[in-house]
Design a protein around this motif. Structure first.
Motif, PDB file in Angstrom:
ATOM      1  N   SER A  88       0.883  -1.105  -0.058  1.00  0.00           N
ATOM      2  CA  SER A  88      -0.061  -0.087  -0.048  1.00  0.00           C
ATOM      3  C   SER A  88       0.847   1.405   0.277  1.00  0.00           C
ATOM      4  N   GLU A  89       1.889   1.202   0.819  1.00  0.00           N
ATOM      5  CA  GLU A  89       2.575   2.520   0.968  1.00  0.00           C
ATOM      6  C   GLU A  89       3.468   2.538  -0.486  1.00  0.00           C
ATOM      7  N   PHE A  90       4.044   1.533  -1.153  1.00  0.00           N
ATOM      8  CA  PHE A  90       4.849   1.632  -2.339  1.00  0.00           C
ATOM      9  C   PHE A  90       3.710   2.252  -3.431  1.00  0.00           C
ATOM     10  N   GLU A  91       2.488   1.513  -3.614  1.00  0.00           N
ATOM     11  CA  GLU A  91       1.341   2.179  -4.468  1.00  0.00           C
ATOM     12  C   GLU A  91       1.137   3.499  -4.229  1.00  0.00           C
ATOM     13  N   LYS A  92       1.135   4.075  -2.962  1.00  0.00           N
ATOM     14  CA  LYS A  92       0.900   5.194  -2.674  1.00  0.00           C
ATOM     15  C   LYS A  92       1.918   6.423  -3.423  1.00  0.00           C
ATOM     16  N   HIS A  93       3.198   6.038  -2.862  1.00  0.00           N
ATOM     17  CA  HIS A  93       4.272   6.822  -3.425  1.00  0.00           C
ATOM     18  C   HIS A  93       4.258   6.942  -4.864  1.00  0.00           C
ATOM     19  N   VAL A  94       4.098   5.596  -5.488  1.00  0.00           N
ATOM     20  CA  VAL A  94       4.177   5.661  -6.931  1.00  0.00           C
ATOM     21  C   VAL A  94       3.117   6.593  -7.602  1.00  0.00           C
ATOM     22  N   ASP A  95       1.943   6.533  -6.956  1.00  0.00           N
ATOM     23  CA  ASP A  95       0.713   7.316  -7.577  1.00  0.00           C
ATOM     24  C   ASP A  95       1.279   8.662  -7.267  1.00  0.00           C
ATOM     25  N   GLY A  96       1.879   9.035  -6.445  1.00  0.00           N
ATOM     26  CA  GLY A  96       2.213  10.435  -6.291  1.00  0.00           C
ATOM     27  C   GLY A  96       3.474  10.817  -7.092  1.00  0.00           C
ATOM     28  N   PHE A  97       4.227   9.892  -7.197  1.00  0.00           N
ATOM     29  CA  PHE A  97       5.173  10.307  -8.453  1.00  0.00           C
ATOM     30  C   PHE A  97       4.769  10.317  -9.752  1.00  0.00           C
ATOM     31  N   LEU A  98       3.790   9.405 -10.323  1.00  0.00           N
ATOM     32  CA  LEU A  98       3.130   9.683 -11.538  1.00  0.00           C
ATOM     33  C   LEU A  98       2.295  10.739 -11.425  1.00  0.00           C
ATOM     34  N   LYS A  99       1.819  11.402 -10.795  1.00  0.00           N
ATOM     35  CA  LYS A  99       1.021  12.579 -10.506  1.00  0.00           C
ATOM     36  C   LYS A  99       2.066  13.867 -10.982  1.00  0.00           C
ATOM     37  N   LEU A 100       3.070  13.704 -10.415  1.00  0.00           N
ATOM     38  CA  LEU A 100       4.217  14.857 -10.248  1.00  0.00           C
ATOM     39  C   LEU A 100       5.034  14.923 -11.660  1.00  0.00           C
ATOM     40  N   LEU A 101       5.044  13.724 -12.077  1.00  0.00           N
ATOM     41  CA  LEU A 101       5.939  13.673 -13.172  1.00  0.00           C
ATOM     42  C   LEU A 101       5.390  14.376 -14.433  1.00  0.00           C
ATOM     43  N   PRO A 102       4.261  14.536 -14.876  1.00  0.00           N
ATOM     44  CA  PRO A 102       4.027  15.221 -15.852  1.00  0.00           C
ATOM     45  C   PRO A 102       4.150  16.949 -15.835  1.00  0.00           C
ATOM     46  N   LEU A 103       4.169  17.280 -14.603  1.00  0.00           N
ATOM     47  CA  LEU A 103       4.455  18.521 -14.322  1.00  0.00           C
ATOM     48  C   LEU A 103       5.915  19.139 -14.589  1.00  0.00           C
ATOM     49  N   GLN A 104       6.941  18.261 -15.112  1.00  0.00           N
ATOM     50  CA  GLN A 104       7.937  18.361 -15.331  1.00  0.00           C
ATOM     51  C   GLN A 104       8.278  19.445 -16.430  1.00  0.00           C
ATOM     52  N   THR A 105       9.153  20.337 -16.980  1.00  0.00           N
ATOM     53  CA  THR A 105       8.919  21.040 -18.087  1.00  0.00           C
ATOM     54  C   THR A 105       9.725  20.316 -19.159  1.00  0.00           C
ATOM     55  N   HIS A 106      10.465  19.284 -19.148  1.00  0.00           N
ATOM     56  CA  HIS A 106      11.505  18.657 -19.953  1.00  0.00           C
ATOM     57  C   HIS A 106      10.301  17.629 -20.840  1.00  0.00           C
ATOM     58  N   VAL A 107      10.567  17.760 -22.409  1.00  0.00           N
ATOM     59  CA  VAL A 107       9.935  17.031 -23.098  1.00  0.00           C
ATOM     60  C   VAL A 107      10.150  15.507 -22.846  1.00  0.00           C
ATOM     61  N   ASP A 108      11.313  15.176 -22.530  1.00  0.00           N
ATOM     62  CA  ASP A 108      11.819  13.626 -22.321  1.00  0.00           C
ATOM     63  C   ASP A 108      11.007  13.017 -21.003  1.00  0.00           C
ATOM     64  N   THR A 109      10.669  13.857 -20.137  1.00  0.00           N
ATOM     65  CA  THR A 109       9.690  13.279 -19.006  1.00  0.00           C
ATOM     66  C   THR A 109       8.400  12.927 -19.442  1.00  0.00           C
ATOM     67  N   SER A 110       8.057  13.252 -20.581  1.00  0.00           N
ATOM     68  CA  SER A 110       6.664  13.005 -20.870  1.00  0.00           C
ATOM     69  C   SER A 110       6.663  11.475 -21.483  1.00  0.00           C
ATOM     70  N   PHE A 111       7.737  11.092 -22.231  1.00  0.00           N
ATOM     71  CA  PHE A 111       7.670   9.804 -22.471  1.00  0.00           C
ATOM     72  C   PHE A 111       7.951   8.893 -21.276  1.00  0.00           C
ATOM     73  N   LEU A 112       8.658   9.242 -20.445  1.00  0.00           N
ATOM     74  CA  LEU A 112       8.766   8.198 -19.197  1.00  0.00           C
ATOM     75  C   LEU A 112       7.576   8.183 -18.643  1.00  0.00           C
ATOM     76  N   SER A 113       6.672   9.356 -18.554  1.00  0.00           N
ATOM     77  CA  SER A 113       5.495   9.099 -17.825  1.00  0.00           C
ATOM     78  C   SER A 113       4.608   8.403 -18.496  1.00  0.00           C
ATOM     79  N   PHE A 114       4.506   8.417 -19.987  1.00  0.00           N
ATOM     80  CA  PHE A 114       3.848   7.406 -20.734  1.00  0.00           C
ATOM     81  C   PHE A 114       3.841   6.144 -20.528  1.00  0.00           C
ATOM     82  N   ARG A 115       5.293   5.716 -20.504  1.00  0.00           N
ATOM     83  CA  ARG A 115       5.595   4.333 -20.242  1.00  0.00           C
ATOM     84  C   ARG A 115       5.392   3.779 -18.812  1.00  0.00           C
ATOM     85  N   LEU A 116       5.505   4.711 -18.013  1.00  0.00           N
ATOM     86  CA  LEU A 116       5.250   4.354 -16.469  1.00  0.00           C
ATOM     87  C   LEU A 116       3.689   4.156 -16.286  1.00  0.00           C
ATOM     88  N   GLU A 117       2.982   4.880 -16.981  1.00  0.00           N
ATOM     89  CA  GLU A 117       1.686   4.787 -16.802  1.00  0.00           C
ATOM     90  C   GLU A 117       0.999   3.464 -17.429  1.00  0.00           C
TER      91      GLU A 117
END
Length: 623
Positions: A585-614
């Motif tokens: 439960s703790e891991f899923e909570k932290h991952v969910d928070g990480f995935l929500k914060l990742l799209p807020l990054q300004t670099h284009v490369d992180t959008s591909f990382l966000s898509f793959r992780l999702e």
């Protein structure tokens, strides 16, 4: 009439005509003297230059002849700086017998930076105190810290700070004549700084040859002022010679700078093996040498698991870590590296906090000396250390999950099912083992994606771009270009690898995920260790039961069981289930928070990382 009439008789009218030109000359000189009374050096030349273009032909001609003679010592200063660096910039107190050196103080537009020299001459006690304060700050902000000396621009980028190789001298705008452009003045500063760097920092004996080459260029150029022209001093050609000099000066200075820069580049890349150090930092501090990092992780793993006393720093030996580092070098292709690269690689332990282990304070260090410290300053090496800390934590998480797989792989699971506990307890433990497999798979999927992103979508493209700039350099590239390219390379790595100031919350999320991995390791190790111990006890009991039955004795004795379901209690299974529920439960909570914060990054490369992780992570969770 004061004399008889005649052609050679001096009259007041004739005297007035004869004195007219000297009077105009004296009047012009008086005007100029009043204008430059409190000026010196470049400011004086600038004022003279203004008075040489008033529209009065006679006045301008007089001032131009004065300006021509006055400018010659100033341009001699420029030649001295470009050919010998700081040789004539000693302080007046140390040059009482050197009128030339004393005369240049405050006159030439290149001046000594007193602020830099005061900073460089800071007392040893103050430096030690500052180091202790920096060490405390480093321990507190180890994973999230940002260099306190870095200046952040409005768009979040790092401003380019002045580099140490040229910060000893600055351009004094008040002493720079306006007819010398800012570009020419800057190239003059860099040319002399390059010669001084070659002579004082690189200790390169070829600096004399370079100096003579530049001196020859300036001597040919200054022939305009030396009286080598066939025209007389009063001719219009001589009066216009300064204009010719001003027009030709930028080309001469640029040519001299290219000669000095080429010599500096040759010394750094050929003698000091600069490219090899760039590669070594990528291979070792940025974890590019996979076999070396794996060998180091295996040899150093047990030592780093030890807890450290924050006061005495006891519990971990730096000598043992150094020995493990040497063993990792010998066991990998790092042993084929150049000797000076291996010698520069070392181990550093940061100041520990409460309840920290060796993993939290360990760091690789790459020690360099002058003149390479000009490029690899403390600021840049701090960024390498920050990147290493993050990559080391990421590598540890991957290594931990891979090591867990060895105890959880299908052959082990099938053996435990065959030899392990039976009954309801055995079936419940089989369910927990399956859940551990799924949690490990989810963790490994996330860690693998993040590691792939950092290593292959951040580090490699940034390195390829940096290497292209180094390999495809042109003759105009100077030490500043190398430093700027290196800074841009590190900026790209820091920002895209989620280590910048705008990614601190994201860093904390990753740190919490890493902590969940270590908690899962502790839980799984205890669970499988208990199952293995119970399986060994059951196997031993079954062997004794069979032996007694073969002797036609009572088979099952007190405390023994053929199924082995009594060796672990239901409370143990319930505790293991609750512990894994909490970790998952703790891991899923932290991952969910990480995935929500990742799209807020300004670099284009992180959008591909966000898509793959999702996609990848969600599929693993749903599975």
């Amino acid at each position: 009439r004061i004399a008889p009439i005649g052609s050679d008789v001096v009259t007041l009218r004739r005297l007035l005509v004869w004195l007219d030109e000297p009077k105009r000359t004296m009047r012009a000189l008086a005007i100029v003297c009043d204008a430059v009374e409190h000026l010196r050096g470049g400011a004086l030349l600038a004022e003279l230059y203004k008075h040489s273009d008033t529209g009065d032909v006679v006045h301008d001609g007089i001032v131009r002849r004065v300006l021509l003679k006055t400018a010659k010592p100033y341009f001699e200063m420029m030649k001295e700086w470009c050919t010998r660096g700081d040789s004539s910039f000693e302080s007046e107190s140390n040059n009482n017998n050197n009128n030339k050196g004393a005369a240049m103080i405050g006159e030439f537009f290149v001046q000594r930076n007193d602020r830099y020299y005061r900073h460089r001459n800071t007392s040893v006690d103050d430096m030690d105190k500052a180091n202790e304060e920096d060490e405390d700050l480093e321990a507190i902000n180890r994973w999230y810290r940002f260099d306190s000396d870095d200046e952040i621009m409005e768009d979040g980028r790092l401003s380019s700070s002045s580099v140490s190789w040229k910060s000893g001298f600055v351009i004094d705008e008040s002493s720079k004549p306006f007819f010398i452009s800012s570009k020419t003045a800057n190239e003059t500063l860099k040319c002399g700084a390059a010669i001084a760097f070659l002579k004082n920092a690189c200790k390169d004996e070829k600096w004399g040859d370079v100096s003579r080459t530049i001196l020859k260029q300036f001597d040919e150029f200054f022939a305009i002022l030396s009286g080598s022209t066939k025209a007389s001093l009063s001719s219009s050609e001589d009066e216009n010679s300064l204009e010719k000099l001003v027009k030709m000066l930028p080309a001469v200075v640029s040519k001299a700078k290219r000669v000095a820069d080429a010599a500096v580049r040759e010394s750094l890349f050929e003698h000091y093996r600069l490219k090899a150090h760039f590669v070594a930092l990528k291979q070792y501090l940025l974890l590019g040498q996979g076999d070396f990092i794996h060998a180091l992780m295996e040899s150093i793993h047990d030592e780093l698991d030890k807890e450290i006393d924050p006061m005495s720093r006891e519990g971990i030996s730096q000598y043992s870590l150094r020995s493990n580092l040497d063993a990792a070098v010998r066991a990998s292709n790092a042993s084929l590296a150049e000797q000076h690269v291996v010698d520069a690689l070392s181990v550093r332990l940061m100041k520990p906090l409460e309840d920290e282990t060796g993993w939290d304070v360990f760091s690789l260090e790459y020690k360099l000396c002058a003149p390479l410290t000009t490029i690899f300053s403390d600021r840049e090496m701090g960024r390498y250390s920050r990147a290493f800390t993050f990559l080391w934590k990421l590598k540890r998480a991957e290594y931990t999950l891979c090591e867990l797989w060895k105890s959880m792989k299908p052959t082990v699971a099938s053996r435990l099912q065959r030899e392990g506990l039976g009954g309801n307890i055995g079936r419940a433990l089989e369910v927990e083992q399956g859940r551990c497999q799924r949690v490990r798979q989810s963790m490994h999927a996330l860690i693998s994606e993040v590691q792939y992103y950092v290593m292959f979508e951040v580090l490699e493209p940034s390195w390829n771009e940096f290497e292209r700039k180094l390999s495809g350099s042109v003759a105009d590239d100077d030490l500043d270009s190398i430093i700027a390219s290196h800074e841009n390379y590190l900026n790209s790595v820091i920002e895209k690898a989620l280590l910048g100031t705008k990614s601190q919350v994201l860093q904390r999320s990753l740190q919490l995920i890493f902590n969940s991995v270590q908690k899962f390791k502790s839980h799984t190790s205890k669970l499988y260790e208990a199952i293995e111990d119970a399986a060994r006890v059951r196997k031993s009991d079954q062997r004794r039961i069979v032996e007694r039955e073969m002797k036609q004795e009572w088979g099952v004795d007190f405390g023994e069981s053929k199924e082995g379901e009594d060796y672990l209690s239901e409370d143990f299974v319930t505790g293991a289930r609750d512990s894994l529920d909490a970790i998952e439960s703790e891991f899923e909570k932290h991952v969910d928070g990480f995935l929500k914060l990742l799209p807020l990054q300004t670099h284009v490369d992180t959008s591909f990382l966000s898509f793959r992780l999702e996609t990848t992570f969600r599929q693993n969770v749903s599975a």
